[in-house]
Design a protein around this motif. Structure first.
Motif, PDB file in Angstrom:
ATOM      1  N   ASN B  87       0.873  -1.179   0.000  1.00 49.36           N
ATOM      2  CA  ASN B  87       0.000   0.000   0.000  1.00 49.36           C
ATOM      3  C   ASN B  87       0.909   1.227   0.000  1.00 49.36           C
ATOM      4  OD1 ASN B  87      -2.414  -1.502   0.210  1.00 49.36           O
ATOM      5  ND2 ASN B  87      -2.036  -1.754   2.398  1.00 49.36           N
ATOM      6  N   THR B  88       0.873   1.940  -1.093  1.00 47.49           N
ATOM      7  CA  THR B  88       1.819   3.036  -1.262  1.00 47.49           C
ATOM      8  C   THR B  88       1.706   4.065  -0.133  1.00 47.49           C
ATOM      9  OG1 THR B  88       1.675   2.755  -3.627  1.00 47.49           O
ATOM     10  CG2 THR B  88       2.583   4.839  -2.864  1.00 47.49           C
ATOM     11  N   THR B  89       2.854   4.367   0.444  1.00 42.38           N
ATOM     12  CA  THR B  89       2.912   5.385   1.490  1.00 42.38           C
ATOM     13  C   THR B  89       3.561   6.630   0.893  1.00 42.38           C
ATOM     14  OG1 THR B  89       3.205   3.646   3.119  1.00 42.38           O
ATOM     15  CG2 THR B  89       3.763   5.860   3.810  1.00 42.38           C
ATOM     16  N   VAL B  90       2.877   7.766   1.064  1.00 45.26           N
ATOM     17  CA  VAL B  90       3.399   9.033   0.532  1.00 45.26           C
ATOM     18  C   VAL B  90       3.181  10.145   1.560  1.00 45.26           C
ATOM     19  CG1 VAL B  90       3.015   8.482  -1.907  1.00 45.26           C
ATOM     20  CG2 VAL B  90       1.185   9.521  -0.563  1.00 45.26           C
ATOM     21  N   ILE B  91       3.745  11.317   1.273  1.00 41.38           N
ATOM     22  CA  ILE B  91       3.489  12.468   2.144  1.00 41.38           C
ATOM     23  C   ILE B  91       2.222  13.153   1.631  1.00 41.38           C
ATOM     24  CG2 ILE B  91       4.415  14.658   3.018  1.00 41.38           C
ATOM     25  CD1 ILE B  91       7.249  13.471   2.454  1.00 41.38           C
ATOM     26  N   SER B  92       1.175  13.084   2.451  1.00 40.20           N
ATOM     27  CA  SER B  92      -0.155  13.472   1.968  1.00 40.20           C
ATOM     28  C   SER B  92      -0.291  14.961   1.668  1.00 40.20           C
ATOM     29  CB  SER B  92      -1.214  13.054   2.986  1.00 40.20           C
ATOM     30  OG  SER B  92      -0.907  13.619   4.246  1.00 40.20           O
ATOM     31  N   SER B  93       0.533  15.782   2.322  1.00 36.22           N
ATOM     32  CA  SER B  93       0.376  17.234   2.116  1.00 36.22           C
ATOM     33  C   SER B  93       1.066  17.717   0.836  1.00 36.22           C
ATOM     34  CB  SER B  93       0.940  17.994   3.318  1.00 36.22           C
ATOM     35  OG  SER B  93       2.296  17.657   3.509  1.00 36.22           O
ATOM     36  N   LEU B  94       1.836  16.831   0.200  1.00 38.16           N
ATOM     37  CA  LEU B  94       2.579  17.234  -1.004  1.00 38.16           C
ATOM     38  C   LEU B  94       1.942  16.674  -2.265  1.00 38.16           C
ATOM     39  CD1 LEU B  94       6.273  16.638   0.184  1.00 38.16           C
ATOM     40  CD2 LEU B  94       4.921  18.733   0.346  1.00 38.16           C
ATOM     41  N   GLU B  98       5.958  17.069  -5.826  1.00 34.03           N
ATOM     42  CA  GLU B  98       6.665  17.447  -4.591  1.00 34.03           C
ATOM     43  C   GLU B  98       7.096  16.228  -3.788  1.00 34.03           C
ATOM     44  OE1 GLU B  98       4.420  21.738  -3.783  1.00 34.03           O
ATOM     45  OE2 GLU B  98       3.522  19.862  -3.096  1.00 34.03           O
ATOM     46  N   ASN B  99       6.298  15.139  -3.866  1.00 40.40           N
ATOM     47  CA  ASN B  99       6.701  13.903  -3.180  1.00 40.40           C
ATOM     48  C   ASN B  99       8.015  13.382  -3.747  1.00 40.40           C
ATOM     49  OD1 ASN B  99       5.138  12.199  -1.063  1.00 40.40           O
ATOM     50  ND2 ASN B  99       3.543  13.334  -2.172  1.00 40.40           N
ATOM     51  N   GLU B 101      10.236  15.224  -5.302  1.00 39.88           N
ATOM     52  CA  GLU B 101      11.262  16.202  -4.877  1.00 39.88           C
ATOM     53  C   GLU B 101      11.733  15.901  -3.464  1.00 39.88           C
ATOM     54  OE1 GLU B 101      11.096  20.717  -6.484  1.00 39.88           O
ATOM     55  OE2 GLU B 101       9.411  20.099  -5.240  1.00 39.88           O
ATOM     56  N   ALA B 102      10.744  15.615  -2.580  1.00 42.98           N
ATOM     57  CA  ALA B 102      11.073  15.333  -1.172  1.00 42.98           C
ATOM     58  C   ALA B 102      11.919  14.070  -1.067  1.00 42.98           C
ATOM     59  CB  ALA B 102       9.795  15.188  -0.356  1.00 42.98           C
ATOM     60  N   ARG B 103      11.582  13.074  -1.905  1.00 42.39           N
ATOM     61  CA  ARG B 103      12.349  11.813  -1.898  1.00 42.39           C
ATOM     62  C   ARG B 103      13.824  12.104  -2.179  1.00 42.39           C
ATOM     63  NH1 ARG B 103      15.054   7.981  -0.809  1.00 42.39           N
ATOM     64  NH2 ARG B 103      14.575   5.821  -1.337  1.00 42.39           N
ATOM     65  N   LEU B 148       8.758   6.528  -6.394  1.00 40.56           N
ATOM     66  CA  LEU B 148       9.446   6.944  -5.157  1.00 40.56           C
ATOM     67  C   LEU B 148      10.545   5.949  -4.773  1.00 40.56           C
ATOM     68  CD1 LEU B 148       6.343   8.106  -3.084  1.00 40.56           C
ATOM     69  CD2 LEU B 148       8.227   9.557  -3.834  1.00 40.56           C
TER      70      LEU B 148
END
Lengths: 398, 208
Positions: B87-94, B98-99, B101-103, B148
């Motif tokens: 189950n893909t985990t990501v940063i929900s606010s991005l 941007e996810n 980029e954050a990676r 990611l």
């Protein structure tokens, strides 16, 4: 992408919670700063206006009213006293200087003070232009009076009876002529119109024209006294209050009493502001703690990206910092505009221009305080990060 | 190149897991099969440096990662390991972009627009790059998870049950994507699963 941007994005996903935290934090900052600044400015303004006057001698009544009317010119006089009797006191031992003043008239709300030239020296100012008064009905204007009423040397005007603007009882027969304008002092003299005692006596003589003027009957409002040594402080007030029909009031003592009274109010507001600040600190902690708990999976993910535990702590701190600094800026602006509104009101009511005092120093002190709150809130909120089991969080979620 | 030797791990008040040795050459893939509770995810987390084994060692490209201190391990994991979750985990606010980029930011890999645009294009995510993850379809989210895991060109790609909840068609698609990305990154691909459907897609299989 960087930590600040990510923090901002995280905060933006919780607009209501962030708004409430910012609202109470900025309100408490504004209150704290505003009360501190107002207290400091008014205390300084009043103390500065004393100008070394050790004692005021005037008619019996409230000593505070006597000080407020004769020294600060913000209240009505307690009455008049005989100039002849006052001169006897002025010649007494322990007195370095005694300046008589007579008040009771105004021009467009600016008070007219009949006095001697010593009054100008007492307020440590000198002429910006023109000359000193030499004859009755010649006046010197305080700097703010000249500027605000657009008066210059050579202009004439009619004063009115009483302490407030009143066109009905105008002294039309004795127009006053401006002969000089004083330099600005940011002090009470800026908003006064100064003339000699004779001007005041002649103006009011006219009101009782049927009577033959007798100089024995001349009256003044008060005598501003400077002691030559400390013995004066110990002996003169008691002696005057006991043995004469006058009252002696000590401005410093009276103002200290006034400050003690007002300090109750300002201290109460300050404690309320601290209480709100405490609550907003808790609110910030809750906001950060919830972020850490609710976003545990995302924080664990970021750890798998290579972020250290310190990076996560920086992320939490950064969120606290953004909320804290944003609140701080709003709080400072609230305080600034609030204080300016009070100053404007004071200027309109008392014709006295007031300026901020050590404002940068105050906002810097508060900045350090807010920074401390951010650090404490962050330290409390990051506890789950130290206990974080990345493997367990990612396993449970998958 | 990946080598493990005598790896074992035990959770508090729980039975120990002892894992067979693994040896993979460059670009080699491995499918690890096993039933639930056998320790597949534990092995994956050990290989990712998320867990530290009680015994044994893991060597990746001649570097013994089990000897690295916490700080160095964080850096090593960020640069060299790519994780893909069921189950893909990501940063929900991005956003999607941007996810990615954050990676790269947290991996301390310089963020290049071209690299991000390329991976978005390869995984057919360009059109949704400015959208938040909660607006994506399941398939788009899964492709984002793969992006990611591979955007930083890791040496090892570790995928945890990437096909378990997918139908046959999407199962094939995900395996193909993972293989092609591993090839592009010149990386070892290790998939752990109990999904027998993908058994035939791999030559190298380890059953726990």
């Amino acid at each position: 992408m960087n930590i600040v941007k990510l923090s901002y994005k995280n905060i933006a996903t919780k607009p209501l919670q962030t708004f409430l935290t910012v609202l109470i934090l900025s309100l408490s900052i504004g209150l704290l700063l505003g009360v501190k600044q107002l207290n400091k400015v008014f205390e300084s303004q009043l103390q500065q206006s004393l100008n070394g006057v050790d004692m005021v001698v005037g008619a019996k009544g409230s000593p505070l009213q006597l000080v407020l009317s004769a020294v600060l010119h913000i209240d009505n006089p307690t009455g008049n006293i005989s100039f002849t009797e006052a001169k006897k006191i002025a010649k007494g031992r322990y007195i370095e200087e005694a300046i008589p003043i007579s008040i009771g008239d105004n021009y467009k709300g600016y008070k007219l003070v009949g006095t001697t030239l010593g009054f100008i020296d007492l307020h440590k100012t000198s002429l910006e232009n023109g000359k000193v008064f030499e004859k009755p009905f010649e006046v010197i204007l305080g700097n703010a009076v000249a500027k605000n009423l657009n008066l210059k040397v050579g202009d004439t005007f009619n004063s009115a009876h009483g302490m407030i603007e009143n066109a009905l009882e105008s002294h039309d027969e004795n127009p006053l002529k401006v002969v000089g304008i004083l330099k600005s002092t940011q002090n009470v003299i800026d908003r006064l119109i100064v003339t000699n005692l004779e001007s005041i006596w002649h103006m009011h003589e006219h009101e009782n024209s049927s009577e033959v003027h007798n100089h024995e009957d001349d009256e003044i409002t008060a005598l501003l006294v400077k002691f030559s040594n400390k013995m004066g402080l110990l002996r003169l007030p008691r002696m005057i209050n006991k043995d004469t029909q006058f009252q002696a009031a000590l401005p410093k003592y009276e103002l200290d009493k006034l400050f003690q009274f007002t300090a109750i109010a300002t201290k109460s507001i300050t404690w309320i502001a601290f209480a709100i600040l405490f609550v907003s600190g808790i609110s910030m902690f809750v906001s950060l703690y919830r972020m850490v708990k609710e976003r545990a999976k995302e924080l664990a993910l970021v750890r798998t990206y290579g972020a250290s535990r310190n990076t996560l702590i920086k992320l939490v701190f950064s969120q606290g910092f953004i909320i804290g600094m944003f609140s701080y800026i709003i709080g400072v602006l609230l305080a600034f505009f609030g204080i300016q509104a009070v100053f404007t009101s004071v200027k309109n009511t008392y014709k006295q221009q007031i300026y901020l005092l050590e404002f940068p120093q105050d906002i810097l002190e508060l900045l350090l305080f807010i920074f401390g709150i951010i650090i404490i809130a962050t330290l409390m909120a990051i506890r789950p990060i130290f206990k974080m089991d990345i493997s367990k969080i990612l396993s449970n979620e998958n | 190149m990946l080598q493990t030797a005598n790896l074992s791990f035990s959770y508090l008040n729980s039975a120990s897991f002892h894992f067979p040795n693994i040896e993979l050459q460059n670009n080699e893939h491995l499918l690890i099969l096993g039933e639930s509770g056998i320790g597949k995810t534990t092995l994956l987390h050990l290989l990712a440096g998320i867990l530290t084994p009680q015994k044994g060692e893991i060597v990746i490209n001649d570097k013994t990662i089990t000897n690295l201190n916490s700080k160095k391990l964080d850096i090593y994991r960020g640069k060299n390991i790519g994780l893909v979750f069921q189950n893909t985990t990501v940063i929900s606010s991005l956003s999607v972009y941007e996810n990615l980029e954050a990676r790269l930011y947290f991996s301390k890999v310089s963020s290049q627009k071209k690299v991000i645009d390329d991976i978005l294009q390869q995984l057919d995510l360009t059109e949704v790059k400015n959208q938040k993850p909660n607006t994506l379809s399941t398939g788009q989210l899964q492709r984002l998870g793969i992006a990611l895991g591979v955007i930083h060109r890791p040496k090892i790609i570790l995928a945890d049950e990437p096909t378990s909840s997918l139908d046959d068609k999407n199962c094939d698609l995900v395996i193909k994507l993972l293989k092609s990305q591993a090839k592009k990154s010149d990386a070892n691909l290790i998939i752990i699963t109990h999904d027998q459907r993908i058994k035939n897609s791999f030559d190298n299989t380890l059953v726990l």
